[in-house]
Design a protein around this motif. Structure first.
Motif, PDB file in Angstrom:
ATOM      1  N   ASN A  87      15.354  -7.693   5.471  1.00 54.23           N
ATOM      2  CA  ASN A  87      14.225  -6.817   5.175  1.00 54.23           C
ATOM      3  C   ASN A  87      14.689  -5.563   4.429  1.00 54.23           C
ATOM      4  O   ASN A  87      14.091  -5.169   3.422  1.00 54.23           O
ATOM      5  N   MET A  88      15.769  -4.935   4.919  1.00 50.34           N
ATOM      6  CA  MET A  88      16.290  -3.738   4.255  1.00 50.34           C
ATOM      7  C   MET A  88      16.796  -4.063   2.855  1.00 50.34           C
ATOM      8  O   MET A  88      16.570  -3.302   1.915  1.00 50.34           O
ATOM      9  N   THR A  89      17.470  -5.197   2.702  1.00 46.87           N
ATOM     10  CA  THR A  89      17.970  -5.611   1.388  1.00 46.87           C
ATOM     11  C   THR A  89      16.816  -5.792   0.412  1.00 46.87           C
ATOM     12  O   THR A  89      16.894  -5.351  -0.748  1.00 46.87           O
ATOM     13  N   GLN A  90      15.747  -6.411   0.873  1.00 51.86           N
ATOM     14  CA  GLN A  90      14.572  -6.601   0.015  1.00 51.86           C
ATOM     15  C   GLN A  90      13.968  -5.259  -0.392  1.00 51.86           C
ATOM     16  O   GLN A  90      13.592  -5.067  -1.547  1.00 51.86           O
ATOM     17  N   LYS A  91      13.870  -4.340   0.543  1.00 50.84           N
ATOM     18  CA  LYS A  91      13.328  -3.018   0.234  1.00 50.84           C
ATOM     19  C   LYS A  91      14.202  -2.290  -0.779  1.00 50.84           C
ATOM     20  O   LYS A  91      13.699  -1.669  -1.724  1.00 50.84           O
ATOM     21  N   ILE A  92      15.505  -2.359  -0.589  1.00 46.68           N
ATOM     22  CA  ILE A  92      16.435  -1.697  -1.518  1.00 46.68           C
ATOM     23  C   ILE A  92      16.318  -2.322  -2.899  1.00 46.68           C
ATOM     24  O   ILE A  92      16.264  -1.613  -3.916  1.00 46.68           O
ATOM     25  N   GLU A  93      16.272  -3.647  -2.958  1.00 45.09           N
ATOM     26  CA  GLU A  93      16.136  -4.322  -4.257  1.00 45.09           C
ATOM     27  C   GLU A  93      14.825  -3.960  -4.925  1.00 45.09           C
ATOM     28  O   GLU A  93      14.796  -3.768  -6.143  1.00 45.09           O
ATOM     29  N   ASN A  94      13.734  -3.855  -4.155  1.00 46.79           N
ATOM     30  CA  ASN A  94      12.452  -3.455  -4.721  1.00 46.79           C
ATOM     31  C   ASN A  94      12.506  -2.055  -5.307  1.00 46.79           C
ATOM     32  O   ASN A  94      11.976  -1.788  -6.377  1.00 46.79           O
ATOM     33  N   ILE A  95      13.148  -1.158  -4.603  1.00 45.22           N
ATOM     34  CA  ILE A  95      13.271   0.226  -5.072  1.00 45.22           C
ATOM     35  C   ILE A  95      14.115   0.290  -6.336  1.00 45.22           C
ATOM     36  O   ILE A  95      13.792   0.979  -7.298  1.00 45.22           O
ATOM     37  N   LEU A  96      15.211  -0.456  -6.343  1.00 44.02           N
ATOM     38  CA  LEU A  96      16.093  -0.449  -7.512  1.00 44.02           C
ATOM     39  C   LEU A  96      15.454  -1.122  -8.724  1.00 44.02           C
ATOM     40  O   LEU A  96      15.684  -0.718  -9.862  1.00 44.02           O
ATOM     41  N   ASP A  97      14.638  -2.148  -8.484  1.00 42.33           N
ATOM     42  CA  ASP A  97      13.971  -2.863  -9.569  1.00 42.33           C
ATOM     43  C   ASP A  97      12.775  -2.090 -10.116  1.00 42.33           C
ATOM     44  O   ASP A  97      12.371  -2.276 -11.265  1.00 42.33           O
ATOM     45  N   ASN A  98      12.168  -1.233  -9.292  1.00 41.45           N
ATOM     46  CA  ASN A  98      10.969  -0.475  -9.697  1.00 41.45           C
ATOM     47  C   ASN A  98      11.198   1.015  -9.512  1.00 41.45           C
ATOM     48  O   ASN A  98      10.641   1.635  -8.621  1.00 41.45           O
ATOM     49  N   PRO A  99      11.985   1.623 -10.373  1.00 40.58           N
ATOM     50  CA  PRO A  99      12.316   3.056 -10.205  1.00 40.58           C
ATOM     51  C   PRO A  99      11.135   3.971 -10.408  1.00 40.58           C
ATOM     52  O   PRO A  99      10.130   3.814 -10.829  1.00 40.58           O
TER      53      PRO A  99
END
Length: 99
Positions: A87-99
């Motif tokens: 879950n945390m990895t997905q959130k981090i990836e979402n944040i990094l992909d959508n700055p």
């Protein structure tokens, strides 16, 4: 196990046993023997079970049950941790992909 196995004396319900043991595992063996002795004495002192064989079997069953409960609890915690990390990895990836 290493090549330098040492004999370790343990006492369970008044009987001494010599166990071959890796020096690195000596403290764990002694601790386990003390725990087993304590469990067997509790069962004997309860008066519900008589005879050293029956006491040993009851102690083994109790300890096996405790181990199973701890392993099940550990598996649940491990799965929760794994789910949280995903879950945390997905959130981090979402944040990094959508700055």
């Amino acid at each position: 196990m290493s090549a330098n196995i040492v004999p370790v004396s343990i006492t369970i319900m008044g009987k001494e046993y010599k166990i071959a043991c890796d020096p690195d595992e000596k403290d764990e063996l002694i601790s386990s023997a003390l725990h087993l002795d304590e469990q067997m004495r509790k069962i004997r002192d309860s008066g519900k079970v008589t005879g050293p064989d029956r006491i040993a079997v009851m102690a083994a069953l109790n300890l096996a049950h405790e181990l199973k409960v701890v392993k099940n609890h550990n598996a649940i915690l491990s799965q929760r941790l794994k789910d949280s990390l995903v879950n945390m990895t997905q959130k981090i990836e979402n944040i990094l992909d959508n700055p």
